[in-house]
Scaffold this active site. Sequence first.
Site, PDB file in Angstrom:
ATOM      1  N   CYS A  59      -4.570  12.422  13.275  1.00 55.97           N
ATOM      2  CA  CYS A  59      -5.490  11.174  13.063  1.00 55.97           C
ATOM      3  C   CYS A  59      -5.181  10.398  14.352  1.00 55.97           C
ATOM      4  O   CYS A  59      -4.678  10.857  15.306  1.00 55.97           O
ATOM      5  CB  CYS A  59      -4.857  10.463  11.783  1.00 55.97           C
ATOM      6  SG  CYS A  59      -3.204   9.692  12.140  1.00 55.97           S
ATOM      7  N   VAL A  64       8.270   6.989  16.825  1.00 50.22           N
ATOM      8  CA  VAL A  64       7.878   7.570  15.708  1.00 50.22           C
ATOM      9  C   VAL A  64       6.705   8.559  15.854  1.00 50.22           C
ATOM     10  O   VAL A  64       6.527   9.747  15.697  1.00 50.22           O
ATOM     11  CB  VAL A  64       7.632   6.755  14.588  1.00 50.22           C
ATOM     12  CG1 VAL A  64       7.552   7.565  13.423  1.00 50.22           C
ATOM     13  CG2 VAL A  64       9.067   6.093  14.363  1.00 50.22           C
ATOM     14  N   LYS A  66       0.886  -1.272  -0.028  1.00 49.99           N
ATOM     15  CA  LYS A  66      -0.060  -0.021   0.040  1.00 49.99           C
ATOM     16  C   LYS A  66       0.891   1.290   0.115  1.00 49.99           C
ATOM     17  O   LYS A  66       0.552   2.059  -0.762  1.00 49.99           O
ATOM     18  CB  LYS A  66      -0.786   0.107   1.271  1.00 49.99           C
ATOM     19  CG  LYS A  66      -1.436   1.287   1.659  1.00 49.99           C
ATOM     20  CD  LYS A  66      -2.434   1.218   2.840  1.00 49.99           C
ATOM     21  CE  LYS A  66      -1.718   1.358   4.298  1.00 49.99           C
ATOM     22  NZ  LYS A  66      -1.268   2.817   4.412  1.00 49.99           N
ATOM     23  N   ASN A  67       1.813   1.160   1.137  1.00 51.94           N
ATOM     24  CA  ASN A  67       2.733   2.358   1.221  1.00 51.94           C
ATOM     25  C   ASN A  67       3.625   2.714  -0.119  1.00 51.94           C
ATOM     26  O   ASN A  67       4.387   3.776   0.012  1.00 51.94           O
ATOM     27  CB  ASN A  67       3.270   2.390   2.444  1.00 51.94           C
ATOM     28  CG  ASN A  67       2.356   2.631   3.427  1.00 51.94           C
ATOM     29  OD1 ASN A  67       1.241   2.667   3.413  1.00 51.94           O
ATOM     30  ND2 ASN A  67       2.711   2.338   4.766  1.00 51.94           N
ATOM     31  N   ARG A 110      -4.558  10.547   4.426  1.00 53.89           N
ATOM     32  CA  ARG A 110      -3.779  11.688   4.404  1.00 53.89           C
ATOM     33  C   ARG A 110      -2.831  11.674   3.617  1.00 53.89           C
ATOM     34  O   ARG A 110      -1.975  12.415   3.192  1.00 53.89           O
ATOM     35  CB  ARG A 110      -3.176  11.791   5.997  1.00 53.89           C
ATOM     36  CG  ARG A 110      -2.827  10.395   6.660  1.00 53.89           C
ATOM     37  CD  ARG A 110      -2.222  10.497   8.020  1.00 53.89           C
ATOM     38  NE  ARG A 110      -1.149  11.544   7.866  1.00 53.89           N
ATOM     39  CZ  ARG A 110      -1.511  12.892   8.316  1.00 53.89           C
ATOM     40  NH1 ARG A 110      -2.596  13.143   8.930  1.00 53.89           N
ATOM     41  NH2 ARG A 110      -0.337  13.782   8.391  1.00 53.89           N
ATOM     42  N   ARG A 123      -8.318  -0.829   5.129  1.00 50.47           N
ATOM     43  CA  ARG A 123      -7.431   0.321   4.430  1.00 50.47           C
ATOM     44  C   ARG A 123      -6.249  -0.299   3.780  1.00 50.47           C
ATOM     45  O   ARG A 123      -5.558   0.304   3.040  1.00 50.47           O
ATOM     46  CB  ARG A 123      -7.305   1.373   5.427  1.00 50.47           C
ATOM     47  CG  ARG A 123      -8.491   2.033   5.803  1.00 50.47           C
ATOM     48  CD  ARG A 123      -8.119   3.437   6.548  1.00 50.47           C
ATOM     49  NE  ARG A 123      -6.921   4.174   5.667  1.00 50.47           N
ATOM     50  CZ  ARG A 123      -6.732   5.362   6.317  1.00 50.47           C
ATOM     51  NH1 ARG A 123      -6.963   5.819   7.355  1.00 50.47           N
ATOM     52  NH2 ARG A 123      -5.914   5.842   5.220  1.00 50.47           N
ATOM     53  N   ARG A 141       0.691  14.413  13.110  1.00 56.02           N
ATOM     54  CA  ARG A 141       1.214  14.153  11.871  1.00 56.02           C
ATOM     55  C   ARG A 141       1.173  15.455  10.925  1.00 56.02           C
ATOM     56  O   ARG A 141       0.634  15.276   9.798  1.00 56.02           O
ATOM     57  CB  ARG A 141       0.453  12.847  11.181  1.00 56.02           C
ATOM     58  CG  ARG A 141       0.597  11.716  11.881  1.00 56.02           C
ATOM     59  CD  ARG A 141      -0.304  10.613  11.438  1.00 56.02           C
ATOM     60  NE  ARG A 141       0.655  10.100  10.103  1.00 56.02           N
ATOM     61  CZ  ARG A 141       0.073   9.128   9.425  1.00 56.02           C
ATOM     62  NH1 ARG A 141      -1.064   8.475   9.843  1.00 56.02           N
ATOM     63  NH2 ARG A 141       0.842   8.628   8.210  1.00 56.02           N
ATOM     64  N   ASP A 150       4.951   0.824  12.189  1.00 56.70           N
ATOM     65  CA  ASP A 150       3.806  -0.064  11.400  1.00 56.70           C
ATOM     66  C   ASP A 150       3.747  -1.356  12.019  1.00 56.70           C
ATOM     67  O   ASP A 150       2.984  -2.064  11.755  1.00 56.70           O
ATOM     68  CB  ASP A 150       3.685   0.073   9.946  1.00 56.70           C
ATOM     69  CG  ASP A 150       3.484   1.513   9.670  1.00 56.70           C
ATOM     70  OD1 ASP A 150       3.951   1.709   8.490  1.00 56.70           O
ATOM     71  OD2 ASP A 150       3.440   2.363  10.364  1.00 56.70           O
TER      72      ASP A 150
HETATM   73  C1  EPZ Z   1       4.445   6.882   6.402  1.00 54.02           C
HETATM   74  O1  EPZ Z   1       3.525   7.893   6.778  1.00 54.02           O
HETATM   75  C2  EPZ Z   1       3.536   5.908   6.160  1.00 54.02           C
HETATM   76  N1  EPZ Z   1       2.250   6.028   5.371  1.00 54.02           N
HETATM   77  C3  EPZ Z   1       2.914   5.248   7.925  1.00 54.02           C
HETATM   78  O2  EPZ Z   1       2.142   4.077   7.789  1.00 54.02           O
HETATM   79  C4  EPZ Z   1       4.092   5.083   8.570  1.00 54.02           C
HETATM   80  O3  EPZ Z   1       3.768   4.894   9.952  1.00 54.02           O
HETATM   81  C5  EPZ Z   1       5.101   6.350   8.484  1.00 54.02           C
HETATM   82  O4  EPZ Z   1       5.536   6.729   7.129  1.00 54.02           O
HETATM   83  C6  EPZ Z   1       6.188   6.197   9.270  1.00 54.02           C
HETATM   84  O5  EPZ Z   1       7.063   5.015   8.660  1.00 54.02           O
HETATM   85  C7  EPZ Z   1       2.321   5.742   4.016  1.00 54.02           C
HETATM   86  O6  EPZ Z   1       3.416   5.571   3.556  1.00 54.02           O
HETATM   87  C8  EPZ Z   1       1.207   6.247   3.297  1.00 54.02           C
HETATM   88  P1  EPZ Z   1       6.378  10.287   8.372  1.00 54.02           P
HETATM   89  P2  EPZ Z   1       4.107   9.616   6.833  1.00 54.02           P
HETATM   90  O7  EPZ Z   1       6.375  11.638   7.346  1.00 54.02           O
HETATM   91  O8  EPZ Z   1       4.655   9.744   5.723  1.00 54.02           O
HETATM   92  C9  EPZ Z   1       6.750  13.756  11.957  1.00 54.02           C
HETATM   93  C10 EPZ Z   1       0.492   2.774   7.954  1.00 54.02           C
HETATM   94  O9  EPZ Z   1       0.080   1.922   9.034  1.00 54.02           O
HETATM   95  N2  EPZ Z   1       6.593  14.502  10.825  1.00 54.02           N
HETATM   96  O10 EPZ Z   1       7.580   9.497   8.050  1.00 54.02           O
HETATM   97  O11 EPZ Z   1       2.803  10.398   7.432  1.00 54.02           O
HETATM   98  C11 EPZ Z   1       5.294  12.697  12.104  1.00 54.02           C
HETATM   99  O12 EPZ Z   1       4.380  13.554  12.890  1.00 54.02           O
HETATM  100  C12 EPZ Z   1       0.877   4.113   7.855  1.00 54.02           C
HETATM  101  O13 EPZ Z   1       0.484   2.175   6.779  1.00 54.02           O
HETATM  102  C13 EPZ Z   1       6.519  16.113  11.025  1.00 54.02           C
HETATM  103  O14 EPZ Z   1       6.583  16.412  12.248  1.00 54.02           O
HETATM  104  O15 EPZ Z   1       5.114   9.505   7.911  1.00 54.02           O
HETATM  105  C14 EPZ Z   1       5.773  11.448  12.598  1.00 54.02           C
HETATM  106  O16 EPZ Z   1       5.795  11.570  14.040  1.00 54.02           O
HETATM  107  C15 EPZ Z   1       0.639   4.768   9.354  1.00 54.02           C
HETATM  108  N3  EPZ Z   1       6.481  16.719  10.187  1.00 54.02           N
HETATM  109  C16 EPZ Z   1       7.216  11.255  11.945  1.00 54.02           C
HETATM  110  O17 EPZ Z   1       7.546  12.470  11.498  1.00 54.02           O
HETATM  111  C17 EPZ Z   1       6.262  16.427   8.918  1.00 54.02           C
HETATM  112  O18 EPZ Z   1       6.323  17.372   7.848  1.00 54.02           O
HETATM  113  C18 EPZ Z   1       7.401  10.350  10.876  1.00 54.02           C
HETATM  114  O19 EPZ Z   1       6.304  10.576  10.005  1.00 54.02           O
HETATM  115  C19 EPZ Z   1       6.214  15.070   8.603  1.00 54.02           C
HETATM  116  C20 EPZ Z   1       6.295  14.117   9.453  1.00 54.02           C
END
Ligand code: EPZ
Length: 438
Positions: free
Chosen positions: A136, A346, A42-43, A112, A416, A141, A324
């Site tokens: 969420c 995370v 998916k990701n 998102r 999802r 996030r 995850d």
């Molecule tokens: C991706 O989300 C995945 N989703 C998530 O999978 C996964 O948990 C996550 O990466 C971490 O590996 C998809 O790929 C669609 P991040 P993403 O930006 O990109 C902070 C699932 O279960 N952050 O790496 O949204 C954020 O709050 C889902 O399949 C900021 O502060 O994750 C988090 O604490 C859930 N500012 C951390 O970084 C930003 O601009 C990691 O977020 C961006 C992120």
Amino acid sequence: MIMPGNPVWLAAARDRKQDSLDKIVIKGGMPLSGEVQISGAKNSALPLLFATLLAEGQSTICNVPDLRDINTAVKLLCELGADASRVEGCVRVDAHRIESIEASYDLVKTMRASVLVLGPLLARFGHARVSLPGGCAIGARPIDQHLKGFEALGAEITLDHGYVEARADKLVGAKINFDMPTVGGTENLLMAAALAEGETVLENAAREPEIVQLSEALNSMGARIEGAGTAVIHIQGVERLQPLSCDVISDRIEAGTFMVAAAVTGGNVLIRGAVRAHQEALISKLVEAGVSIEEEDDGLRVIGPQTLRAVDIRTSVFPGFPTDMQAQFMALMTRAEGSSRISETVFENRFMHVCELQRMGAEILIDGNSAVIRGVEQMTGAPVMATDLRASASLILAGLAAENTTEVSRIYHLDRGYEKIEKKLAALGANIWREQES
Ligand code: EPZ
């Protein structure tokens, strides 16, 4: 406008119908055996689908899992004016004629990852307007790092009425240092920088396998990207990109979930499509817990022990232990001998599964961003409620090992990210089925 009867409309209607009606019932205690084929990731599929916006013409992406989030992404592409539809295991996208640059709140609030249209729309049209995704279940996030990167490339960012608007007459390459390795931020900036003028350097970039696949896909479209999979990625912008044709890599989180399913039931399962290099951190923790894992054919054979050892984990960005897989691993540790400590570094609120596991007899104490799990002899089935995608997987895993019956409601969360999980588990000998909520 998507008209009723259109395949995308029908898929979304089916999703809505399923939303309120389904639950999964499990009679636990059966060791799993046999083999299971892992679906596409998916990701990885989501950023690849949005990358098709970068090129005029028809792209084809195959090994795309049949999931709610994929249907949402296809619906969003159609709302932007692309001609997108699923053809068996593939999704075809003709992004020649894009009529809108806006991703609405209605769509973004359901998924998102819709914010990943920002980079491609900004790069190709110089304009994008996307609803801020909001928080969420697992955390705030924010997307501040995405926006910081777009501004570094010369975009003007404005926020109004819950929408972020990005405009740029021309994107110019720049050096961007992320405050933290963000998967979505790295993906958005890879897509934007691919068509920027000059060189962009992403520092402290995310290193996940999905980032590597996106980079390879963009290069197959004519981009010039080096270093994906490391913390520093170099992108030389080009004038235009060609349509994409690729197969999505296998889903390492689905594979990890099935590895835990084999382990927690004391089973013996061949997980076809599981890639060791994508799972090293999880494999090392499962082996430490007493699970046997061997490469075989095109997958991994996982054999669960009679007695599981308690181990500590601390989630982190790839190649660390994946956040995850945290909820699923916690379900495993509820049955281990001894106490384990799970630290979630995370996301700030990713323990929503804990109180549901406690209803099944788990002994868990939360201490800030850590949970201490004291293994119990036997969990007992109970009616429980899914709160987010990976929490719902955790409850399914606990139900597989628990005695008596577990009913997991609100499994639209599960749909999802897992393709027909109850059918795949039933084929491995689990006593599990889907039925309508009464
Ligand atoms: C991706 O989300 C995945 N989703 C998530 O999978 C996964 O948990 C996550 O990466 C971490 O590996 C998809 O790929 C669609 P991040 P993403 O930006 O990109 C902070 C699932 O279960 N952050 O790496 O949204 C954020 O709050 C889902 O399949 C900021 O502060 O994750 C988090 O604490 C859930 N500012 C951390 O970084 C930003 O601009 C990691 O977020 C961006 C992120």
